[in-house]
Write a protein that holds these residues in place. Structure first.
Motif, short mmCIF file in Angstrom:
data_model
loop_
_atom_site.label_atom_id
_atom_site.label_comp_id
_atom_site.label_asym_id
_atom_site.label_seq_id
_atom_site.Cartn_x
_atom_site.Cartn_y
_atom_site.Cartn_z
N ASP A 271 0.91 -1.30 -0.03
CA ASP A 271 0.13 -0.24 -0.05
C ASP A 271 0.94 1.36 0.32
N GLU A 272 2.49 1.00 0.10
CA GLU A 272 3.15 2.75 0.20
C GLU A 272 3.45 2.49 -1.42
N ASP A 273 3.65 2.11 -2.02
CA ASP A 273 3.77 2.13 -2.94
C ASP A 273 3.97 2.83 -3.74
N ALA A 274 4.46 3.32 -4.48
CA ALA A 274 4.27 4.76 -5.54
C ALA A 274 2.84 4.40 -6.33
N PHE A 275 2.02 3.30 -6.57
CA PHE A 275 0.74 3.50 -7.22
C PHE A 275 0.52 4.31 -6.23
N ALA A 276 0.16 5.03 -4.91
CA ALA A 276 -0.46 5.50 -4.67
C ALA A 276 -0.94 6.40 -5.14
N GLN A 277 0.63 7.35 -5.20
CA GLN A 277 0.76 8.84 -5.72
C GLN A 277 -0.15 8.48 -7.52
N TYR A 278 -0.21 7.96 -8.07
CA TYR A 278 -0.94 8.38 -9.34
C TYR A 278 -2.20 8.06 -9.28
N SER A 279 -2.84 7.24 -8.33
CA SER A 279 -4.71 6.64 -7.17
C SER A 279 -5.72 8.04 -8.37
N GLU A 280 -5.58 8.78 -8.44
CA GLU A 280 -6.01 10.52 -8.72
C GLU A 280 -6.52 9.50 -10.27
N GLU A 281 -4.89 9.98 -11.23
CA GLU A 281 -4.87 9.27 -12.94
C GLU A 281 -5.73 8.02 -12.87
N ILE A 282 -5.65 7.08 -11.75
CA ILE A 282 -5.79 5.74 -12.25
C ILE A 282 -7.37 5.45 -12.47
N LEU A 283 -7.98 5.91 -11.29
CA LEU A 283 -9.44 6.20 -10.99
C LEU A 283 -10.12 6.72 -12.07
N GLU A 284 -9.01 7.60 -12.47
CA GLU A 284 -10.00 8.23 -13.70
C GLU A 284 -10.15 7.66 -15.23
N HIS A 285 -8.75 7.06 -15.29
CA HIS A 285 -8.82 5.87 -16.27
C HIS A 285 -9.44 4.72 -16.65
N MET A 286 -10.30 4.15 -14.85
CA MET A 286 -10.63 3.20 -14.85
C MET A 286 -12.19 3.12 -15.10
N LYS A 287 -12.51 4.37 -14.57
CA LYS A 287 -13.92 5.02 -13.58
C LYS A 287 -14.99 6.35 -14.64
N MET A 288 -13.88 7.18 -15.04
CA MET A 288 -14.52 8.51 -15.51
C MET A 288 -15.26 8.18 -16.83
N ASP A 289 -15.92 7.50 -16.93
CA ASP A 289 -16.31 7.32 -18.59
C ASP A 289 -17.62 6.75 -18.04
N SER A 290 -17.74 5.40 -17.32
CA SER A 290 -19.03 5.67 -16.03
C SER A 290 -19.46 7.04 -15.29
N ILE A 291 -18.94 8.16 -15.28
CA ILE A 291 -19.06 9.52 -15.00
C ILE A 291 -19.73 10.29 -15.69
N GLU A 292 -19.28 10.13 -16.85
CA GLU A 292 -19.29 10.92 -18.55
C GLU A 292 -20.65 9.86 -18.82
N LYS A 293 -20.92 8.88 -18.45
CA LYS A 293 -22.51 8.82 -19.24
C LYS A 293 -23.48 8.48 -18.81
N MET A 294 -23.37 9.14 -17.09
CA MET A 294 -23.94 9.16 -15.81
C MET A 294 -25.16 11.00 -16.54
N ILE A 295 -23.75 10.95 -16.58
CA ILE A 295 -24.20 12.72 -16.96
C ILE A 295 -24.95 12.78 -18.34
N LYS A 296 -24.91 12.33 -18.67
CA LYS A 296 -24.59 12.60 -20.54
C LYS A 296 -26.58 12.24 -20.35
N LYS A 297 -26.81 10.65 -19.73
CA LYS A 297 -27.71 10.58 -19.69
C LYS A 297 -29.02 11.79 -18.58
N ARG A 298 -28.09 11.92 -18.06
CA ARG A 298 -28.90 13.36 -17.15
C ARG A 298 -29.05 14.82 -17.96
#
Length: 306
Positions: A271-298
């Motif tokens: 958990d202390e490795d470098a990936f924690a520094q990139y968590s924001e970017e990784i989360l966006e890469h994984m799930k931002m498309d789902s948020i964009e689809k939700m926004i478009k639907k609304r």
């Protein structure tokens, strides 16, 4: 008396009319009650013109962007969320940077600094929604295991010793090594890669020896470099070659006018490795498309009033 009352009434009418017009000044439309200013519309219109060459569709695209601009705010309000202080600070920083770089362009397109701030803030509203649904404490949090796997899929971590396939001639010009010199260098680097793989030496020990032979003193160990495909720091062929190296092993990789001994590092092991520094970017890469689809639907359900 009647004349006085008439004048007073007329003046009140003028004041009321002026106040009504003033309150609507600069408003292009409302989308389900969310006001879209002229400058915000102009910003999205400008973006649409950059995206496509078909001028007949730019208004349609700009309108859709405005609907989504409003929809993200509506979703934030419906979820009783607010933009965190960190995102507000980032909004101010990004706005300042954009305004300093493109001020004249924005002014030419009737876009105010406050319009840029509204557009940038809207991007962080989407990030807020992203965290609400998929963050650590979200409705559907992404597991640490999935985070780490995505990190490993996106990034490569490596240590490298670099050798140049060029040299400076007597005239001070940069020229390529002779075939004999280049062959000798590559053979030396292949030997170092073998020593790393059979555990007879570490890449840091070999780096120290290599630099000492060149008259250089090494005081620190080699850093683990993190890179992802398309980030521009390394050629795509270099990234692909390193991605093919098994974790913990070394190979010789050529890229441009350099040759490297590259040892691929094991990343995201705890958990202390470098990936924690990139968590924001990784989360966006994984799930931002789902948020964009939700926004478009609304957005598709919203009513626009000019």
């Amino acid at each position: 008396m009647k004349k006085v009352l008439f004048v007073v009434s007329f003046l009140c009418f003028l004041l009321f009319s002026f106040a009504s017009c003033s309150s609507d000044k600069g408003i292009k439309m409302t989308v389900d009650g969310v006001e879209i200013k002229e400058g915000v519309y102009n910003y999205y219109l400008d973006e649409a013109e950059k995206e496509i060459g078909d001028k007949e569709k730019v208004d349609e695209i700009a309108l859709q962007k405005c609907r989504e601009f409003a929809a993200s705010q509506i979703l934030l309000k419906e979820k009783n969320l607010s933009v965190r202080t960190y995102f507000k600070r980032k909004t101010a920083e990004d706005t300042e940077a954009l305004w300093n770089m493109f001020r004249e362009h924005y002014k030419d397109n009737d876009i105010l600094k406050s319009d840029i701030n509204a557009v940038v803030l809207n991007r962080y509203i989407r990030k807020e929604l992203l965290h609400h649904y998929y963050g650590t404490d979200g409705v559907k949090p992404v597991s640490v295991a999935d985070f780490k796997q995505e990190f490993v899929d996106l990034y490569i971590g490596f240590k490298a010793i670099e050798g140049s396939l060029t040299k400076e001639n007597e005239m001070g010009e940069t020229v390529a090594l002779s075939d004999k010199e280049a062959s000798a260098l590559k053979k030396q680097f292949s030997s170092m890669a073998s020593q790393i793989n059979n555990k007879s030496a570490t890449i840091d020990q070999l780096n120290e020896q290599y630099n000492e032979a060149a008259g250089l003193i090494v005081t620190d160990t080699l850093p683990v470099i993190l890179a992802k495909k398309g980030d521009g720091l390394y050629e795509e062929s270099f990234f692909d070659a390193v991605m093919d190296i098994p974790h913990g092993f070394a190979r010789v990789v050529e890229s441009g006018s350099s040759v490297y001994v590259v040892e691929r590092a094991v990343i995201a092991t705890n958990d202390e490795d470098a990936f924690a520094q990139y968590s924001e970017e990784i989360l966006e890469h994984m799930k931002m498309d789902s948020i964009e689809k939700m926004i478009k639907k609304r957005a598709d359900k919203c009513t626009v009033e000019y």
